[in-house]
Design a protein around this motif. Sequence first.
Motif, short mmCIF file in Angstrom:
data_model
loop_
_atom_site.label_atom_id
_atom_site.label_comp_id
_atom_site.label_asym_id
_atom_site.label_seq_id
_atom_site.Cartn_x
_atom_site.Cartn_y
_atom_site.Cartn_z
N TRP A 213 138.96 15.03 -96.45
CA TRP A 213 138.01 14.44 -97.42
C TRP A 213 138.37 14.82 -98.86
O TRP A 213 138.17 14.04 -99.78
N ASP A 214 138.89 16.04 -99.04
CA ASP A 214 139.34 16.45 -100.38
C ASP A 214 140.54 15.61 -100.82
O ASP A 214 140.66 15.22 -101.98
N MET A 215 141.43 15.37 -99.84
CA MET A 215 142.61 14.55 -100.13
C MET A 215 142.19 13.13 -100.50
O MET A 215 142.66 12.56 -101.49
N LEU A 216 141.26 12.58 -99.69
CA LEU A 216 140.76 11.23 -99.96
C LEU A 216 140.13 11.16 -101.35
O LEU A 216 140.39 10.24 -102.14
N ALA A 217 139.31 12.18 -101.66
CA ALA A 217 138.63 12.21 -102.97
C ALA A 217 139.65 12.28 -104.10
O ALA A 217 139.48 11.65 -105.15
N PHE A 218 140.72 13.05 -103.90
CA PHE A 218 141.78 13.18 -104.91
C PHE A 218 142.38 11.81 -105.23
O PHE A 218 142.57 11.46 -106.40
N TYR A 219 142.64 11.02 -104.20
CA TYR A 219 143.23 9.69 -104.41
C TYR A 219 142.22 8.70 -105.00
O TYR A 219 142.54 7.94 -105.92
N LEU A 220 141.01 8.70 -104.46
CA LEU A 220 140.02 7.72 -104.94
C LEU A 220 139.56 8.04 -106.35
O LEU A 220 139.24 7.13 -107.13
N ALA A 221 139.57 9.32 -106.72
CA ALA A 221 139.24 9.68 -108.11
C ALA A 221 140.29 9.10 -109.05
O ALA A 221 139.96 8.62 -110.15
N GLN A 222 141.55 9.13 -108.64
CA GLN A 222 142.60 8.54 -109.48
C GLN A 222 142.36 7.05 -109.66
O GLN A 222 142.58 6.49 -110.75
N ALA A 223 141.92 6.39 -108.58
CA ALA A 223 141.61 4.97 -108.67
C ALA A 223 140.47 4.75 -109.68
O ALA A 223 140.54 3.84 -110.52
N CYS A 224 139.46 5.60 -109.62
CA CYS A 224 138.31 5.46 -110.54
C CYS A 224 138.74 5.72 -111.98
O CYS A 224 138.28 5.04 -112.90
N VAL A 225 139.61 6.71 -112.18
CA VAL A 225 140.08 7.01 -113.53
C VAL A 225 140.85 5.80 -114.08
O VAL A 225 140.65 5.38 -115.23
N SER A 226 141.73 5.22 -113.25
CA SER A 226 142.49 4.04 -113.70
C SER A 226 141.56 2.89 -114.08
O SER A 226 141.77 2.23 -115.09
N LEU A 227 140.54 2.67 -113.25
CA LEU A 227 139.58 1.59 -113.54
C LEU A 227 138.81 1.88 -114.81
O LEU A 227 138.62 1.01 -115.66
N ALA A 228 138.34 3.12 -114.96
CA ALA A 228 137.54 3.49 -116.13
C ALA A 228 138.36 3.35 -117.41
O ALA A 228 137.87 2.82 -118.41
#
Length: 299
Positions: A213-228
């Motif tokens: 879940w930490d790994m998943l969060a690490f990747y999805l946070a990058q997606a959110c940063v790119s979108l933001a």
Amino acid sequence: MKSPKKIVYGGIDAGGTSFKCVLADESRNIIAQTDVPTTTPQYTLAQCIEFFKSAVTTSTIEALGIASFGPLDIDPNSGAYGTYLPGPKSGWAGVNLYSAFKDALGIPVAIDTDVNGALLAELAWGNAKGYTSAAYVTIGTGIGAGILCAGQLVGKPAHPEFGHIRVERHPDDLDFKGVCSVHGACLEGLASGPSLHARFGDPEKLARDHKAWDMLAFYLAQACVSLALSFRPQAIILGGGVLQTKHVLPKIKRQYANQINAYLGQTEDDIDRLIIPPKLGRNAGIWGGIYLAQNIGYK
Ligand code: ZN
């Protein structure tokens, strides 16, 4: 006296695992629904068509809206409108959803991506109501994003392929090849349901404190940063089967805060309001289909 004809709309959430079909009235009351497994195009489309033909006894369907996995042609002015393009889902390239349903049912058919559909439904009835800039990201069999920027869907007359961007590797994940059949270790290759399955087994059986879940969060946070950073959305809605495990959302927000490092000056409350779940839950795609049916001609 004859009662007035009830207006009924058809919607399909065409996903990699199943095609969810629904019939609903103008007020979004569900009249009938079914789930058809996504196998071969011949089988799946025939079952969906059969559902819509047999479910309607007292009304005719006004229009059908399909919110589908991609990549596919979503340009109503294109001769290939509704046709799947080559992508990770084998056996579906070249299949034309539009003509299959239009020919069989004889009603207006509108098609967009699953994430554009879900985003439109969240804008109309959900957690992005009234927003002019927002993103909807699905994390399931695949990963995709629908993006609205200043009132316009990004990528039209085509659609974004945000699930296939490159992301920085988690330090404990350097040896995994990734599951995207096209790119290996793109975002979808590293953070989709099948990618979790390939490393850790069934995601639904993983403990809440599992490192997956930490790994998943690490990747999805990058997606959110790119979108933001790219689109400055008022909300980034994270939906899809994998994120039904709600404890992941706070991890994503913490990782987001770490990664963006206060660059946009967002407070914890700002991030809480930015990264949110869909109000329509697992049904966001279905309501996306219904929205498209009710708004034939939307571009
Ligand atoms: Zn990819």
